[in-house]
Each structure stands twice: as structure tokens, then as C-alpha cells.
Enzyme design. Structure first.
Site, PDB file in Angstrom:
ATOM      1  N   ASN A  92      32.138 -38.909  45.304  1.00  0.00           N
ATOM      2  CA  ASN A  92      31.915 -39.545  46.604  1.00  0.00           C
ATOM      3  C   ASN A  92      30.837 -38.751  47.332  1.00  0.00           C
ATOM      4  O   ASN A  92      31.091 -37.663  47.833  1.00  0.00           O
ATOM      5  CB  ASN A  92      33.227 -39.550  47.399  1.00  0.00           C
ATOM      6  N   LYS A 149      29.442 -39.340  50.082  1.00  0.00           N
ATOM      7  CA  LYS A 149      29.508 -39.449  51.550  1.00  0.00           C
ATOM      8  C   LYS A 149      28.088 -39.751  52.070  1.00  0.00           C
ATOM      9  O   LYS A 149      27.342 -40.469  51.406  1.00  0.00           O
ATOM     10  CB  LYS A 149      30.134 -38.196  52.146  1.00  0.00           C
ATOM     11  N   HIS A 153      39.164 -44.346  53.001  1.00  0.00           N
ATOM     12  CA  HIS A 153      38.939 -42.895  52.952  1.00  0.00           C
ATOM     13  C   HIS A 153      39.365 -42.294  54.290  1.00  0.00           C
ATOM     14  O   HIS A 153      39.184 -42.930  55.339  1.00  0.00           O
ATOM     15  CB  HIS A 153      37.459 -42.608  52.665  1.00  0.00           C
ATOM     16  N   GLU A 186      38.052 -40.257  56.146  1.00  0.00           N
ATOM     17  CA  GLU A 186      36.979 -40.206  57.154  1.00  0.00           C
ATOM     18  C   GLU A 186      36.779 -41.572  57.808  1.00  0.00           C
ATOM     19  O   GLU A 186      36.379 -41.655  58.974  1.00  0.00           O
ATOM     20  CB  GLU A 186      35.687 -39.685  56.495  1.00  0.00           C
ATOM     21  N   GLU A 216      44.369 -38.051  48.529  1.00  0.00           N
ATOM     22  CA  GLU A 216      43.505 -37.048  49.142  1.00  0.00           C
ATOM     23  C   GLU A 216      44.185 -36.482  50.384  1.00  0.00           C
ATOM     24  O   GLU A 216      44.064 -37.062  51.475  1.00  0.00           O
ATOM     25  CB  GLU A 216      42.165 -37.673  49.556  1.00  0.00           C
ATOM     26  N   GLY A 272      37.155 -30.986  52.053  1.00  0.00           N
ATOM     27  CA  GLY A 272      36.029 -30.225  52.593  1.00  0.00           C
ATOM     28  C   GLY A 272      36.419 -28.892  53.207  1.00  0.00           C
ATOM     29  O   GLY A 272      35.631 -28.266  53.907  1.00  0.00           O
ATOM     30  N   SER A 314      38.638 -30.771  47.722  1.00  0.00           N
ATOM     31  CA  SER A 314      38.146 -29.466  47.259  1.00  0.00           C
ATOM     32  C   SER A 314      38.264 -29.271  45.746  1.00  0.00           C
ATOM     33  O   SER A 314      38.556 -28.167  45.279  1.00  0.00           O
ATOM     34  CB  SER A 314      38.848 -28.328  48.016  1.00  0.00           C
TER      35      SER A 314
HETATM   36  P1  13P Z   1      35.665 -32.472  49.022  1.00  0.00           P
HETATM   37  O1  13P Z   1      35.692 -32.478  47.493  1.00  0.00           O
HETATM   38  O2  13P Z   1      34.348 -32.058  49.578  1.00  0.00           O
HETATM   39  O3  13P Z   1      36.829 -31.711  49.566  1.00  0.00           O
HETATM   40  O4  13P Z   1      35.848 -33.998  49.486  1.00  0.00           O
HETATM   41  C1  13P Z   1      36.889 -34.742  48.963  1.00  0.00           C
HETATM   42  C2  13P Z   1      36.712 -36.154  49.353  1.00  0.00           C
HETATM   43  O5  13P Z   1      36.864 -36.511  50.500  1.00  0.00           O
HETATM   44  C3  13P Z   1      36.332 -37.113  48.300  1.00  0.00           C
HETATM   45  O6  13P Z   1      36.461 -38.413  48.736  1.00  0.00           O
END
Ligand code: 13P
Length: 263
Positions: free
Chosen positions: A12, A14, A104, A106, A175, A181, A221
């Protein structure tokens, strides 16, 4: 019942990489995996670029006949009309995408997407022949205030899949928000506990056969150093990778977790 679930390693991106960077990245990833003799039937690879990159990714995938799959990071719950800024699942499907992320964290937190919206988006994805990758997971607060860490994920799952029929191709991504992150990866046991509970809930919703066939990914992560231990768990069928999917070396290493599974 014998089922084999092909592991899926999904990146992903982003809001990273413009369309030129996307082309260069996908090309380089494909070369790296070819050099490593990666077998895509063993571990499927998918990237989730920003909308504006999708056409470019399609072009490079088709021109070079790459086995890399791709998907969008979101879609509209509507098919067409006066929804400024939104993107229809139809447009995404027309670009040859196989997947689309839905819900997601976010999107849920920054854009206030409710369970109802996520449900409508799952339905829209399926309507257009896309495989929804439904993201679920609890915040730190929710984990600390509940006896069962799977409660939030299961409630989100039940709401979003209310009208999905047994046998429909879907992917679930667990997740935990506190692991996204932050560098704080869930332990393999923590991830397995929730993924097993998700599979149980899928069984109730869609029947045992669908539950056994549906891939459940872990995200939060994921790095080359921790992917092997996560992938050893029986109910985890891949990873949804954020930060580490932006590095060719890290993402290729995550995809090739078999080669360092003993580490
Ligand atoms: P990270 O791997 O940067 O923690 O992000 C995970 C994520 O949100 C994947 O959709």
C-alpha cells in the site's frame, strides 16, 4: 477440506510516488524478482498506487507482461454521478485492476468512513468485479478497553460483509491501528489470535468453505525482519505493507520471505 491459500504480499503506497516514479518502481521490482527467480504462483504480489498512477502501472504491466497485480486504495460507493473527487469502481476495473482497498484505518479516521460506508464500498467493488481488500483493526484505546482484542475487527467485518454472498472472492487485512507506521509490530501470536477469530467470524457469515478459502493479511510495521515469524502463523496468508513497500529491497525481501523463513 483441503484448501490452499496463495499468500498475497500487497504494497500500500498510500500517497507516495507520482506516475513516473510508479513506472520506475514497478519495473525495478519486476527485475529484482526475476533475478531472484520469484515464482508468482507461490506468492502473489500486488501494489496499491495512488489513483493517478494506475493507468501508468497498467501500461507497464501489460507491455512487459508482468505478473504483478495492482489495485486502488479506495473507491466510491456510487457508480457514477455528481460526486466530485470520487472514483467509481467501474473506472478502476476498466484499468485492469484486480483489487481495491476498503476501509483502511486512514480512510476511517481521516475521512470519517463509517461501517455503513465501508459496506457500501465492499458492495460497489464486488458489483464491478473487483476483489475488495477489507481493512479492519482496533486502536490502542480499543485494545486496552476490551477483554477481546478481536471484538472491533469482528464488528467491522460483520458490518461490511452483511450482503456478501458465500464464495465471493474477498481479502481481509487485519491492521491494528496502533501498529501502523509506528514501528510497533503486533507479535505473531497477537496477530494470529485476531486473524483466527476473523476466520471464525467468516465461517459464521459465509460458511466454512468460504472462510477456509479467504486470505487474511496482517498489516502494521511489516518489515523483512519480522515477516517470516508472522507468516509462520496458520491464519495469516500474507501482509499489507506500508512503509517497507516503498523500498525495492525491503518489499522484495518481504515477498521472498520463504528464503529467510528460518531466520
Ligand atoms: P506500515 O507498514 O507503514 O506500518 O503501514 C501499514 C499499512 O497501513 C498498510 O496498509
Amino acid at each position: 477440506m483441503v484448501t490452499t491459500r496463495t499468500p498475497l504480499m500487497a504494497g500500500n503506497w498510500k500517497m507516495n510516488f507520482n506516475h513516473l516514479q510508479a513506472i520506475a518502481f514497478v519495473q525495478k521490482l519486476a527485475w529484482t524478482l526475476k533475478d531472484a527467480k520469484h515464482e508468482y504462483e507461490q506468492v502473489e504480489v500486488a501494489v496499491f498506487p495512488p489513483f493517478t498512477d494506475l493507468r501508468s502501472v497498467q501500461t507497464i504491466v501489460q507491455a512487459d507482461k508482468l505478473d504483478i497485480e495492482y489495485g486502488a486504495q479506495d473507491l466510491s460507493e456510487h457508480d457514477s454521478g455528481a460526486y466530485t473527487g470520487d472514483i467509481s469502481g467501474e473506472f478502476i476495473a476498466q484499468l485492469g485492476a484486480r483489487y481495491v482497498l476498503v476501509g483502511h484505518s486512514e480512510r476511517r479516521t481521516i475521512h470519517g468512513e463509517s461501517d455503513e460506508v465501508c459496506k457500501a464500498k465492499v458492495d460497489a467493488a464486488i458489483r464491478h468485479g473487483l476483489v475488495p481488500v477489507l481493512c479492519v483493526g482496533e486502536s490502542l484505546e480499543e485494545r486496552e478497553s476490551s477483554d477481546n482484542p478481536a471484538d472491533v475487527s469482528i464488528a467491522q467485518l460483520k458490518a461490511a460483509l452483511a450482503d456478501v454472498k458465500p464464495g465471493t472472492d474477498i481479502v481481509i487485512a487485519y491492521e491494528p491501528v496502533w501498529a501502523i507506521g509506528t514501528g510497533k509490530v503486533a507479535t505473531a501470536e497477537q496477530a494470529q489470535e485476531v486473524c483466527a477469530a476473523i476466520r471464525g467470524a467468516l465461517g459464521e457469515l459465509l460458511g466454512e468453505e468460504s472462510a477456509a478459502q479467504t486470505r487474511i493479511l496482517y498489516g502494521g510495521s511489516v518489515k523483512p525482519a519480522n515477516v517470516a515469524s508472522i507468516m509462520r502463523e496458520p491464519d495469516i496468508d500474507g501482509a499489507l505493507v506500508g512503509g517497507a513497500s516503498l523500498s525495492i529491497d525491503d518489499f522484495a525481501s518481504i515477498i521472498r520471505y520463504h528464503s529467510h523463513v528460518g531466520t
